[in-house]
Scaffold this motif. Structure first.
Motif, PDB file in Angstrom:
ATOM      1  N   GLY A 196       0.820  -1.208   0.000  1.00 38.27           N
ATOM      2  CA  GLY A 196       0.000   0.000   0.000  1.00 38.27           C
ATOM      3  C   GLY A 196       0.852   1.255   0.000  1.00 38.27           C
ATOM      4  O   GLY A 196       0.911   1.977   1.001  1.00 38.27           O
ATOM      5  N   TRP A 197       1.470   1.524  -1.146  1.00 39.32           N
ATOM      6  CA  TRP A 197       2.342   2.697  -1.249  1.00 39.32           C
ATOM      7  C   TRP A 197       1.523   3.983  -1.179  1.00 39.32           C
ATOM      8  O   TRP A 197       0.597   4.192  -1.945  1.00 39.32           O
ATOM      9  CB  TRP A 197       3.149   2.649  -2.547  1.00 39.32           C
ATOM     10  CG  TRP A 197       4.334   1.737  -2.458  1.00 39.32           C
ATOM     11  CD1 TRP A 197       4.419   0.460  -2.891  1.00 39.32           C
ATOM     12  CD2 TRP A 197       5.608   2.049  -1.874  1.00 39.32           C
ATOM     13  NE1 TRP A 197       5.666  -0.061  -2.623  1.00 39.32           N
ATOM     14  CE2 TRP A 197       6.428   0.898  -2.004  1.00 39.32           C
ATOM     15  CE3 TRP A 197       6.136   3.188  -1.265  1.00 39.32           C
ATOM     16  CZ2 TRP A 197       7.734   0.844  -1.546  1.00 39.32           C
ATOM     17  CZ3 TRP A 197       7.445   3.136  -0.813  1.00 39.32           C
ATOM     18  CH2 TRP A 197       8.231   1.979  -0.946  1.00 39.32           C
ATOM     19  N   MET A 198       1.922   4.841  -0.270  1.00 36.44           N
ATOM     20  CA  MET A 198       1.140   6.046   0.025  1.00 36.44           C
ATOM     21  C   MET A 198       1.198   7.082  -1.089  1.00 36.44           C
ATOM     22  O   MET A 198       0.217   7.745  -1.395  1.00 36.44           O
ATOM     23  CB  MET A 198       1.662   6.664   1.323  1.00 36.44           C
ATOM     24  CG  MET A 198       1.654   5.730   2.502  1.00 36.44           C
ATOM     25  SD  MET A 198       0.109   5.782   3.366  1.00 36.44           S
ATOM     26  CE  MET A 198       0.370   7.275   4.337  1.00 36.44           C
ATOM     27  N   GLY A 199       2.374   7.241  -1.714  1.00 41.38           N
ATOM     28  CA  GLY A 199       2.512   8.255  -2.747  1.00 41.38           C
ATOM     29  C   GLY A 199       1.621   7.965  -3.933  1.00 41.38           C
ATOM     30  O   GLY A 199       0.889   8.842  -4.416  1.00 41.38           O
ATOM     31  N   ASP A 200       1.662   6.738  -4.422  1.00 44.83           N
ATOM     32  CA  ASP A 200       0.815   6.359  -5.551  1.00 44.83           C
ATOM     33  C   ASP A 200      -0.651   6.605  -5.236  1.00 44.83           C
ATOM     34  O   ASP A 200      -1.406   7.130  -6.066  1.00 44.83           O
ATOM     35  CB  ASP A 200       1.023   4.874  -5.884  1.00 44.83           C
ATOM     36  CG  ASP A 200       2.476   4.523  -6.135  1.00 44.83           C
ATOM     37  OD1 ASP A 200       3.296   4.723  -5.221  1.00 44.83           O
ATOM     38  OD2 ASP A 200       2.795   4.035  -7.233  1.00 44.83           O
ATOM     39  N   ALA A 201      -1.071   6.213  -4.036  1.00 44.35           N
ATOM     40  CA  ALA A 201      -2.487   6.307  -3.673  1.00 44.35           C
ATOM     41  C   ALA A 201      -2.965   7.750  -3.586  1.00 44.35           C
ATOM     42  O   ALA A 201      -4.055   8.078  -4.063  1.00 44.35           O
ATOM     43  CB  ALA A 201      -2.732   5.589  -2.347  1.00 44.35           C
ATOM     44  N   GLN A 202      -2.170   8.631  -2.970  1.00 51.94           N
ATOM     45  CA  GLN A 202      -2.649  10.009  -2.832  1.00 51.94           C
ATOM     46  C   GLN A 202      -2.709  10.708  -4.181  1.00 51.94           C
ATOM     47  O   GLN A 202      -3.621  11.489  -4.446  1.00 51.94           O
ATOM     48  CB  GLN A 202      -1.796  10.790  -1.823  1.00 51.94           C
ATOM     49  CG  GLN A 202      -0.348  11.058  -2.204  1.00 51.94           C
ATOM     50  CD  GLN A 202      -0.133  12.370  -2.930  1.00 51.94           C
ATOM     51  OE1 GLN A 202      -1.095  13.066  -3.248  1.00 51.94           O
ATOM     52  NE2 GLN A 202       1.125  12.719  -3.182  1.00 51.94           N
ATOM     53  N   LEU A 203      -1.766  10.406  -5.066  1.00 55.56           N
ATOM     54  CA  LEU A 203      -1.762  11.047  -6.378  1.00 55.56           C
ATOM     55  C   LEU A 203      -2.940  10.585  -7.227  1.00 55.56           C
ATOM     56  O   LEU A 203      -3.455  11.343  -8.047  1.00 55.56           O
ATOM     57  CB  LEU A 203      -0.450  10.739  -7.104  1.00 55.56           C
ATOM     58  CG  LEU A 203       0.812  11.322  -6.457  1.00 55.56           C
ATOM     59  CD1 LEU A 203       2.049  10.659  -7.028  1.00 55.56           C
ATOM     60  CD2 LEU A 203       0.875  12.829  -6.663  1.00 55.56           C
TER      61      LEU A 203
END
Length: 873
Positions: free
Chosen positions: A479-486
């Motif tokens: 669950g990579w945070m950067g990918d998800a928020q973008l």
């Protein structure tokens, strides 16, 4: 459908007449409880109700509502007539809800024409156990000595006799691992990979199922098989096992209710039995090994364990279910002689095989995403993940082979062990992903853009398997945070992700470090590092995005302490409002050149500039959240902090002439998108961004952090034509380059496959990675023009329609299912004019900006619900 010339205002009279002539009865439908249809297992004392007004007339609004809640036909709560236009997330205000109880609710509304609807068709919800004290079951583990090499899947069994059939039967299940439950040979529920992946030590979900239809009077058998799953299976780059524990365990509680009101419980305890069977090995990364010859070992005892119930929570989001299915579009042998099947779509799931053979024959399926330049099967990019399913045949005619506890990301499958020619009908690829309702659609006159949208949707499907992952195929899937928020705004167009992100955000808060720092992956399996700009900021960005889209202030309030803790961490770890240097990813995967001749064309953005920009971004979002939630002191305090952070950014990174010291596309995009520059310098900075893009011959050079915002920034500052030039660019680096190369999902790298058909570095080259698909948000909000005035925090209660024609497109057609109903836009060019059709759902209003023939100026029109046609003159 009236046609409106935007130079005439007389249409308002026509609308009034149209409404007055309408005598249709207003109706109510699309009932949701906590954003879901008839959910089971709610552990919420005040669930929220939503509904839609259904009526074709224009300017239809709600003026009042009445809600009734019943259980067993008996009234529980009646709201009475409430004078309010609210039809989304209306909270239950009745007596305390009882555990394990099914409630039905219905609603009627009054509209602005003085009409009252009939009560709607009832919706249902069932409460969960609600308290840890309600658990009567015991945790159990296998009683046998486990094979520590393959670790075959344990099976638990309980046989019981019913002298009468209950009128109601529900079961609550969770485990350490993942489970498949069967009652009398039938699968319990239709979910997969349950109980899902959460921050297990703090939050372990349980699921609730109705099993009344499968129970029978007399002998019954309840069996549950467990797999390693995320709990103890292989996880992470280093292929670690036993991340959360070394042994699998089951917790199950069935509650049977009879017609006389008495209850009977079937619970896990030492009366159960355990054994192993055909599934000899099961792992998400490596696949399943199933021996269909193997008989079950003798049933043995189980061990009761005292793991407690303190971390148990009811399921919040939609489960993972089987979705589409595919048969191969081609089966052939490669130049090397390998037998391959092509399913035509990079997907996530598994393949079911029907085959005949002899006892002991081994069938093996190896999964991969692409072929190499020679047409051979390529799997090097999977790194250490084996991604293979192996089956040993029993040899009794046609057998159906299917994995139990694994999933793969693939388009191609290598087939081994088949004695006869394989036909397409023998292979079926089942697609799995979280069963989130589809909400968005997009179409335009450019086939490449339509394929791009298709690829965005399919990358979301494949990476929204219980949580937002970076990729679904190699030894990662975290669950990579950067990918998800973008990607979160794009995700919210394609599907309803309200509950999906609600659960994952709670895990972010649970895994947040004590000092307020935020991990880069959640659930956090990477250990003790966080505080990474653009990744950790998911803790502030996603809650705000969900608030803008869904108007969910409750979610914002739940995440507010986490948001605030993250800001306070950055504040404490700053010197003079400049964050201290720590490990950062920077603008991950931005464009770099090879060789000294073009070294100055590499687009590497200064990391400290990125860190400071995201610092300001998160503080700004906290200020907004504090204002919405009424935290006045916080609003004042963090507004002052924001001012200081912005001033430092200008002092450190901006020249008096408006030039950034790191003159990359990403640097200008972040500075402009986060409003870090003084007003007087913004136009200059925007022009420098455009000049940079032109210097690269209309190619994008941003990495993850700059890509999602670049077209928004260009449109905001009057350069929509440049945004279209970027979007329509077909050569590397660009969004359409992978499309031209045959991609069916979004790639991790702009050049995952190079122009000479060779590959980017195998170590990090996923072909199903949604981050660059964040452009979908611009396609919906700017190309089609579907937006929301979220200042009031009501989601799409106040709609903004402002399409931006351009790019030589003849038409764009898009729609979004909101909590109020469908918003739709269809603009097209006809003989030098722009014609536009717009649909606005009931109980909302919209500001429509009608593009004029020059494609730059607009005519502003305010409308209520209904269908409209506009034409520029």
């Amino acid at each position: 459908m009236p046609v409106h010339n935007t130079k005439n205002i007389f249409f308002s009279a026509l609308l009034t007449l149209f409404t007055a002539l309408s005598t249709a009865q207003v109706k109510v439908g699309q009932l949701l409880t906590e954003n879901r249809i008839n959910p089971q297992g709610l552990d919420i004392q005040q669930p929220r109700f939503s509904w839609q007004l259904e009526g074709k007339e224009q300017n239809l609004t709600q003026t009042a509502y009445e809600i009734k809640v019943l259980t067993g036909g008996k009234p529980v709560w009646n709201s009475g007539q409430v004078k309010s236009a609210q039809s989304v997330q209306v909270a239950y205000r009745g007596p305390a809800l009882q555990p394990g109880t099914t409630y039905e609710w219905t609603v009627r509304v009054w509209d602005n024409a003085g009409r009252v609807s009939t009560f709607s068709t009832p919706a249902f919800f069932t409460t969960g156990l609600q308290t840890t004290a309600a658990w009567k079951a015991r945790w159990i583990e296998p009683g046998y000595q486990e094979d520590t090499l393959l670790r075959p899947c344990p099976i638990f069994r309980k046989q019981f006799t019913l002298t009468r059939k209950p009128v109601k039967a529900v079961v609550y299940i969770t485990c350490h691992g993942v489970y498949e439950a069967q009652l009398n040979g039938a699968k319990v529920g239709d979910a997969y990979l349950t109980p899902g992946w959460t921050s297990y030590p703090k939050r372990l979900q349980y699921q609730m199922y109705d099993m009344g239809k499968t129970l029978k009077q007399g002998e019954n058998t309840l069996e549950v098989m467990l797999g390693n799953g995320w709990y103890r299976g292989v996880l992470g780059f280093e292929a670690l096992e036993n991340t959360y524990g070394k042994t699998l365990a089951l917790l199950l509680q069935a509650e049977l209710t009879y017609s006389d009101g008495t209850k009977e419980y079937i619970t896990t305890d030492n009366s159960w039995q355990s054994t192993t069977g055909q599934v000899q090995y099961a792992d998400f990364y490596n696949g399943d090994i199933i021996d269909y010859r193997r008989e079950r070992a003798p049933w043995g005892a189980v061990k009761e364990m005292d793991y407690g119930f303190g971390n148990l929570i009811a399921t919040v989001n939609e489960p993972v279910r089987k979705q589409e299915s595919f048969t191969p579009v081609k089966i052939w042998r490669t130049p090397k002689g390998e037998l391959l099947a092509d399913f035509g779509q990079n997907l996530v799931g598994w393949v079911t095989v029907k085959v005949s053979g002899q006892a002991g024959d081994t069938i093996r399926l190896d999964h991969g995403e692409v072929l190499d330049k020679y047409g051979e099967f390529y799997r090097t990019n999977l790194r250490s993940a084996r991604c293979s399913d192996m089956y040993v045949l029993k040899g009794n005619g046609t057998e159906t082979l299917e994995p139990v506890f694994t999933f793969h990301g693939f388009r191609y499958v290598r087939l081994k062990g088949f004695r006869e020619t394989v036909k397409p009908e023998q292979l079926t690829a089942s697609v799995i992903y979280s069963d989130l309702p589809q909400t968005g659609s997009f179409e335009c006159s450019n086939p490449l853009l339509n394929q791009l949208h298709h690829n965005i949707v399919w990358s979301q499907n494949g990476n929204f398997v219980d949580l937002p992952t970076d990729c679904p195929q190699r030894d990662e899937r975290m669950g990579w945070m950067g990918d998800a928020q973008l990607f979160s705004r794009t995700a919210a167009f394609n599907r309803n992700v309200n509950s999906f992100f609600t659960r994952w955000l709670a895990d972010i808060a649970a895994d947040q470090f004590a000092d307020g720092s935020v991990p880069v992956v959640v659930p956090n399996i990477l250990g003790g590092f966080g505080g990474v700009a653009g990744w950790s900021d998911a803790a502030t960005i996603i809650p705000w995005n969900m608030f803008e889209v869904y108007g969910d202030s409750q979610l914002l309030a739940k995440q507010y302490p986490s948001m605030k803790a993250w800001i306070d961490f950055m504040d404490k770890n700053s010197t003079g409002y400049m964050r201290k240097e720590t490990f950062q990813y920077g603008d991950w995967l931005s464009f770099t050149t090879e060789g000294a001749a073009e070294v100055n064309k590499s687009a590497v953005t200064d990391i400290s500039l990125i860190v400071q920009a995201y610092y300001a971004c998160s503080v700004q979002l906290l200020v907004k959240a504090a204002t919405v939630l009424g935290h006045k002191e916080d609003s004042i305090r963090y507004t002052q902090l924001l001012q200081q952070v912005k001033e430092l950014f200008v002092r450190e990174y901006v020249t008096p002439g408006g030039r950034l010291v790191s003159a990359t596309q990403t640097a200008y995009v972040l500075a402009l998108h986060f409003d870090l520059l003084p007003e007087a310098q913004r136009a200059v900075a925007a022009k420098r961004l455009v000049d940079n893009i032109r210097s690269y011959k209309n190619h994008i050079t941003t990495g993850l952090l700059g890509t999602s915002y670049i077209c928004h920034v260009l449109s905001r500052f009057g350069y929509t034509d440049v945004a279209y030039d970027l979007l329509l660019q077909e050569t590397y680096p660009s969004w359409l380059y992978p499309v031209k190369m045959g991609a069916t999902t979004i790639w991790e790298r702009w050049d995952g496959i190079k122009t000479d058909s060779s590959f980017q570095h195998w170590h990090m080259n996923s072909f199903n990675h949604y981050a660059y698909g964040a452009i979908g948000d611009w396609m919906y909000r700017v190309m089609a023009g579907i937006g929301t005035d979220s200042v009031g925090g009501e989601g799409y209660k106040k709609i903004v329609i402002k399409p931006h024609p351009g790019g030589g497109l003849d038409y764009v057609k898009a729609a979004l299912q909101t909590y109020y109903g469908k918003v739709a836009v269809h603009w097209k060019r006809v003989n030098g004019t722009i014609k536009m059709e717009v649909a606005i759902p009931a109980n909302t209003t919209a500001t429509v900006y009608v593009p004029q023939r020059d494609g730059i100026t607009y005519e502003k029109v305010s409308v209520g619900s209904g269908h409209y046609q506009f034409e520029s003159k």
